[in-house]
Design a protein around this motif. Structure first.
Motif, PDB file in Angstrom:
ATOM      1  N   ARG A 181      66.654   5.169 -32.677  1.00  0.00           N
ATOM      2  CA  ARG A 181      66.958   4.310 -33.817  1.00  0.00           C
ATOM      3  C   ARG A 181      65.950   4.524 -34.943  1.00  0.00           C
ATOM      4  O   ARG A 181      64.774   4.785 -34.696  1.00  0.00           O
ATOM      5  N   LEU A 182      66.423   4.352 -36.172  1.00  0.00           N
ATOM      6  CA  LEU A 182      65.535   4.254 -37.326  1.00  0.00           C
ATOM      7  C   LEU A 182      65.194   2.783 -37.487  1.00  0.00           C
ATOM      8  O   LEU A 182      66.090   1.935 -37.432  1.00  0.00           O
ATOM      9  N   ALA A 183      63.929   2.482 -37.684  1.00  0.00           N
ATOM     10  CA  ALA A 183      63.517   1.095 -37.914  1.00  0.00           C
ATOM     11  C   ALA A 183      62.875   1.022 -39.293  1.00  0.00           C
ATOM     12  O   ALA A 183      61.732   1.427 -39.485  1.00  0.00           O
TER      13      ALA A 183
ATOM     14  N   VAL B 217      66.159   4.036 -45.111  1.00  0.00           N
ATOM     15  CA  VAL B 217      66.786   4.274 -43.808  1.00  0.00           C
ATOM     16  C   VAL B 217      68.307   4.279 -43.917  1.00  0.00           C
ATOM     17  O   VAL B 217      68.976   4.991 -43.164  1.00  0.00           O
ATOM     18  N   THR B 218      68.839   3.521 -44.843  1.00  0.00           N
ATOM     19  CA  THR B 218      70.287   3.539 -45.052  1.00  0.00           C
ATOM     20  C   THR B 218      70.731   4.921 -45.511  1.00  0.00           C
ATOM     21  O   THR B 218      71.712   5.472 -44.987  1.00  0.00           O
ATOM     22  N   ALA B 219      70.014   5.498 -46.454  1.00  0.00           N
ATOM     23  CA  ALA B 219      70.351   6.847 -46.937  1.00  0.00           C
ATOM     24  C   ALA B 219      70.223   7.876 -45.821  1.00  0.00           C
ATOM     25  O   ALA B 219      71.098   8.733 -45.647  1.00  0.00           O
TER      26      ALA B 219
ATOM     27  N   LEU C  74      73.126   7.392 -43.365  1.00  0.00           N
ATOM     28  CA  LEU C  74      74.395   7.892 -43.898  1.00  0.00           C
ATOM     29  C   LEU C  74      74.441   9.415 -43.870  1.00  0.00           C
ATOM     30  O   LEU C  74      75.481  10.010 -43.593  1.00  0.00           O
ATOM     31  N   GLN C  75      73.304  10.048 -44.127  1.00  0.00           N
ATOM     32  CA  GLN C  75      73.254  11.513 -44.147  1.00  0.00           C
ATOM     33  C   GLN C  75      73.240  12.110 -42.739  1.00  0.00           C
ATOM     34  O   GLN C  75      73.917  13.087 -42.465  1.00  0.00           O
ATOM     35  N   ALA C  76      72.439  11.529 -41.856  1.00  0.00           N
ATOM     36  CA  ALA C  76      72.214  12.146 -40.537  1.00  0.00           C
ATOM     37  C   ALA C  76      72.880  11.406 -39.372  1.00  0.00           C
ATOM     38  O   ALA C  76      72.895  11.916 -38.259  1.00  0.00           O
TER      39      ALA C  76
END
Length: 143
Positions: free
Chosen positions: A8-10, A20-22, A25-27
């Protein structure tokens, strides 16, 4: 981040939420974030987003100075049963965060350091030499 192992990204509130949203969405990485203040209504969640205890989260933020806010976020994540090994920031101000995080067992990864930015601005002539010198003096005095 491609070389890091995590589930997870935190993103740390509030500056890292759009970052983290960008990235998500990209990865395609799932996102969670520790709240600055615990909700007093609804789920009263301290961590927003779906996760399972035992998963690994990579902490993401915009900038780091001493690392203080990173430790606050890491504490909330680890209290929820998540593992944290890495912290990723856009800019490391080179004011002690890397050392403080390393001493606590975390690795800091920065897209850029303030020194690299100053070198670039100096070479490009985009920032006055006096301002660059003053910034370097300030950073040296405040390590």
């Amino acid at each position: 981040m491609e070389k890091l192992k995590f589930d997870r990204l935190a993103g740390l509130p509030y500056a890292a939420i759009p970052i983290v949203t960008a990235i998500s969405l990209q990865a395609g990485y799932p996102v969670i974030y520790p709240r600055k203040e615990i909700k007093t209504y609804g789920t009263k969640a301290e961590i927003e987003g779906e996760y399972q205890a035992g998963e690994t989260a990579v902490v993401v933020d915009d900038v780091t100075t001493t690392g203080g806010s990173k430790f606050e976020g890491i504490e909330k994540l680890t209290n929820a049963g998540l593992k944290v090994k890495d912290v990723v920031v856009l800019i490391d101000r080179q004011s002690g965060a890397k050392k403080a995080l390393a001493e606590a067992g975390y690795r800091l990864h920065a897209v850029l350091t303030i020194g690299e930015l100053l070198d670039h601005w100096e070479a490009s002539g985009k920032v006055e030499a006096e301002k660059i010198a003053a910034t370097r003096t300030f950073l040296k005095a405040n390590k």
